[in-house]
Design a protein around this motif. Structure first.
Motif, PDB file in Angstrom:
ATOM      1  N   ALA A 215      -2.881  18.737  -0.893  1.00  0.00           N
ATOM      2  CA  ALA A 215      -1.686  18.846  -1.730  1.00  0.00           C
ATOM      3  C   ALA A 215      -0.450  18.337  -0.998  1.00  0.00           C
ATOM      4  O   ALA A 215       0.371  17.606  -1.569  1.00  0.00           O
ATOM      5  N   ALA A 216      -0.295  18.712   0.273  1.00  0.00           N
ATOM      6  CA  ALA A 216       0.863  18.253   1.045  1.00  0.00           C
ATOM      7  C   ALA A 216       0.829  16.745   1.249  1.00  0.00           C
ATOM      8  O   ALA A 216       1.857  16.069   1.137  1.00  0.00           O
ATOM      9  N   ALA A 217      -0.360  16.198   1.532  1.00  0.00           N
ATOM     10  CA  ALA A 217      -0.472  14.755   1.757  1.00  0.00           C
ATOM     11  C   ALA A 217      -0.153  13.963   0.496  1.00  0.00           C
ATOM     12  O   ALA A 217       0.561  12.950   0.538  1.00  0.00           O
ATOM     13  N   LEU A 218      -0.660  14.410  -0.647  1.00  0.00           N
ATOM     14  CA  LEU A 218      -0.386  13.704  -1.895  1.00  0.00           C
ATOM     15  C   LEU A 218       1.068  13.862  -2.316  1.00  0.00           C
ATOM     16  O   LEU A 218       1.654  12.942  -2.901  1.00  0.00           O
ATOM     17  N   CYS A 219       1.658  15.010  -2.016  1.00  0.00           N
ATOM     18  CA  CYS A 219       3.084  15.184  -2.298  1.00  0.00           C
ATOM     19  C   CYS A 219       3.914  14.237  -1.435  1.00  0.00           C
ATOM     20  O   CYS A 219       4.948  13.715  -1.879  1.00  0.00           O
ATOM     21  N   MET A 220       3.471  14.002  -0.201  1.00  0.00           N
ATOM     22  CA  MET A 220       4.140  13.021   0.654  1.00  0.00           C
ATOM     23  C   MET A 220       4.125  11.635   0.004  1.00  0.00           C
ATOM     24  O   MET A 220       5.111  10.896   0.070  1.00  0.00           O
ATOM     25  N   VAL A 221       2.995  11.303  -0.626  1.00  0.00           N
ATOM     26  CA  VAL A 221       2.885  10.003  -1.302  1.00  0.00           C
ATOM     27  C   VAL A 221       3.901   9.902  -2.427  1.00  0.00           C
ATOM     28  O   VAL A 221       4.597   8.875  -2.566  1.00  0.00           O
ATOM     29  N   THR A 222       4.024  10.956  -3.247  1.00  0.00           N
ATOM     30  CA  THR A 222       4.965  10.912  -4.368  1.00  0.00           C
ATOM     31  C   THR A 222       6.408  10.816  -3.873  1.00  0.00           C
ATOM     32  O   THR A 222       7.207  10.049  -4.417  1.00  0.00           O
ATOM     33  N   VAL A 223       6.744  11.587  -2.847  1.00  0.00           N
ATOM     34  CA  VAL A 223       8.115  11.552  -2.316  1.00  0.00           C
ATOM     35  C   VAL A 223       8.428  10.179  -1.739  1.00  0.00           C
ATOM     36  O   VAL A 223       9.502   9.612  -1.995  1.00  0.00           O
ATOM     37  N   PHE A 224       7.503   9.634  -0.979  1.00  0.00           N
ATOM     38  CA  PHE A 224       7.730   8.327  -0.360  1.00  0.00           C
ATOM     39  C   PHE A 224       7.901   7.237  -1.415  1.00  0.00           C
ATOM     40  O   PHE A 224       8.831   6.426  -1.350  1.00  0.00           O
ATOM     41  N   GLN A 225       7.011   7.207  -2.401  1.00  0.00           N
ATOM     42  CA  GLN A 225       7.032   6.146  -3.391  1.00  0.00           C
ATOM     43  C   GLN A 225       8.261   6.241  -4.298  1.00  0.00           C
ATOM     44  O   GLN A 225       8.916   5.222  -4.578  1.00  0.00           O
ATOM     45  N   ILE A 226       8.592   7.436  -4.761  1.00  0.00           N
ATOM     46  CA  ILE A 226       9.756   7.589  -5.629  1.00  0.00           C
ATOM     47  C   ILE A 226      11.036   7.260  -4.882  1.00  0.00           C
ATOM     48  O   ILE A 226      11.928   6.575  -5.401  1.00  0.00           O
ATOM     49  N   THR A 227      11.146   7.743  -3.640  1.00  0.00           N
ATOM     50  CA  THR A 227      12.334   7.429  -2.837  1.00  0.00           C
ATOM     51  C   THR A 227      12.441   5.933  -2.589  1.00  0.00           C
ATOM     52  O   THR A 227      13.525   5.344  -2.728  1.00  0.00           O
ATOM     53  N   ARG A 228      11.336   5.290  -2.256  1.00  0.00           N
ATOM     54  CA  ARG A 228      11.349   3.843  -2.008  1.00  0.00           C
ATOM     55  C   ARG A 228      11.771   3.065  -3.251  1.00  0.00           C
ATOM     56  O   ARG A 228      12.587   2.141  -3.165  1.00  0.00           O
ATOM     57  N   LEU A 229      11.251   3.456  -4.394  1.00  0.00           N
ATOM     58  CA  LEU A 229      11.580   2.745  -5.625  1.00  0.00           C
ATOM     59  C   LEU A 229      13.044   2.921  -6.008  1.00  0.00           C
ATOM     60  O   LEU A 229      13.701   1.972  -6.448  1.00  0.00           O
ATOM     61  N   GLN A 230      13.552   4.139  -5.846  1.00  0.00           N
ATOM     62  CA  GLN A 230      14.937   4.383  -6.244  1.00  0.00           C
ATOM     63  C   GLN A 230      15.942   3.796  -5.266  1.00  0.00           C
ATOM     64  O   GLN A 230      17.016   3.355  -5.670  1.00  0.00           O
ATOM     65  N   VAL A 231      15.599   3.792  -3.994  1.00  0.00           N
ATOM     66  CA  VAL A 231      16.484   3.191  -3.007  1.00  0.00           C
ATOM     67  C   VAL A 231      16.531   1.679  -3.155  1.00  0.00           C
ATOM     68  O   VAL A 231      17.546   1.031  -2.903  1.00  0.00           O
TER      69      VAL A 231
END
Length: 227
Positions: free
Chosen positions: A205-221
């Motif tokens: 769960a923590a690893a997949l949440c890391m994926v969502t945070v990384f991808q959403i942050t990258r896309l929005q930045v």
């Protein structure tokens, strides 16, 4: 302060980076995303280490017989893991507060449609029954609205979010059930297997949440912020 995008030094009184033009809002958002990402990684590391440690107890229990089983010694060996789950829950709570701050910011500045009011970004996690399905829906919609995806990409996003949320619910349920009884050898083995399953779900769960945070942050930045 250094720019989170290009590394150039930006005076505090300047709202945009003189080198790449990044807005301060975007720099702050990326900094929160990095902090959440690192805390999630720490959560995953603790869960993974606990699971590996529990696996080391499984082999001695598998070799024991009923006559040679010592319930007292096994109970003392498993007791610290209950404390580990408690510490993990506290750390997850701290991480969750910062995660909600990041999610609130990301949702409000998303460029795509937002089907839910911003208040549900927080309320969706605490309102009974609703908190079973709304949080992953918000994360999914936020991820999709933060970029441009093909049909296959949308399905991949949905799969990641679904597995992430299933892992979260499973980790919570399994952690609440641990420790089990140790009165018999069968109960002790079940407790160890339950603990291993709980830590595996926590780490996933923590690893997949890391994926969502990384991808959403990258896309929005990487794209202009919504007004």
């Amino acid at each position: 302060m250094p720019c989170a995008l290009c590394g150039d030094i930006i005076p505090t009184e300047v709202a945009r980076c003189p080198a790449c033009g990044a807005w301060a809002r975007r720099r702050d958002f990326r900094a929160i995303g990095v902090a959440v990402f690192m805390l999630l990684g720490f959560n995953a590391f603790i869960a993974l280490g606990s699971g590996i440690s529990l696996l080391r107890l499984d082999r001695p229990l598998a070799e024991l017989t009923r006559d040679g089983y010592d319930a007292g010694a096994t109970g003392r060996a498993l007791a610290p893991y209950a404390d580990v789950f408690t510490v993990s829950a506290v750390l997850a709570g701290i991480t969750g507060v910062l995660y909600l701050a990041w999610l609130w910011r990301a949702y409000r500045q998303a460029s795509g449609p937002r089907p839910y009011r911003s208040g549900w970004v927080v309320l969706g996690w605490v309102v009974p029954v609703i908190n079973l399905w709304l949080p992953p829906r918000i994360v999914h919609d936020l991820w999709i609205s933060s970029g441009r995806f093909s049909s296959a990409g949308r399905h991949a996003v949905g799969a990641v979010v679904t597995v992430w949320w299933a892992s979260v619910l499973a980790a919570i349920g399994l952690a609440q059930a641990f420790p089990g009884g140790v009165a018999s050898l069968a109960e002790a083995r079940f407790s160890v297997h339950l603990g291993v399953a709980a830590t595996a779900c926590q780490a996933l769960a923590a690893a997949l949440c890391m994926v969502t945070v990384f991808q959403i942050t990258r896309l929005q930045v990487g794209r202009p912020l919504a007004a």
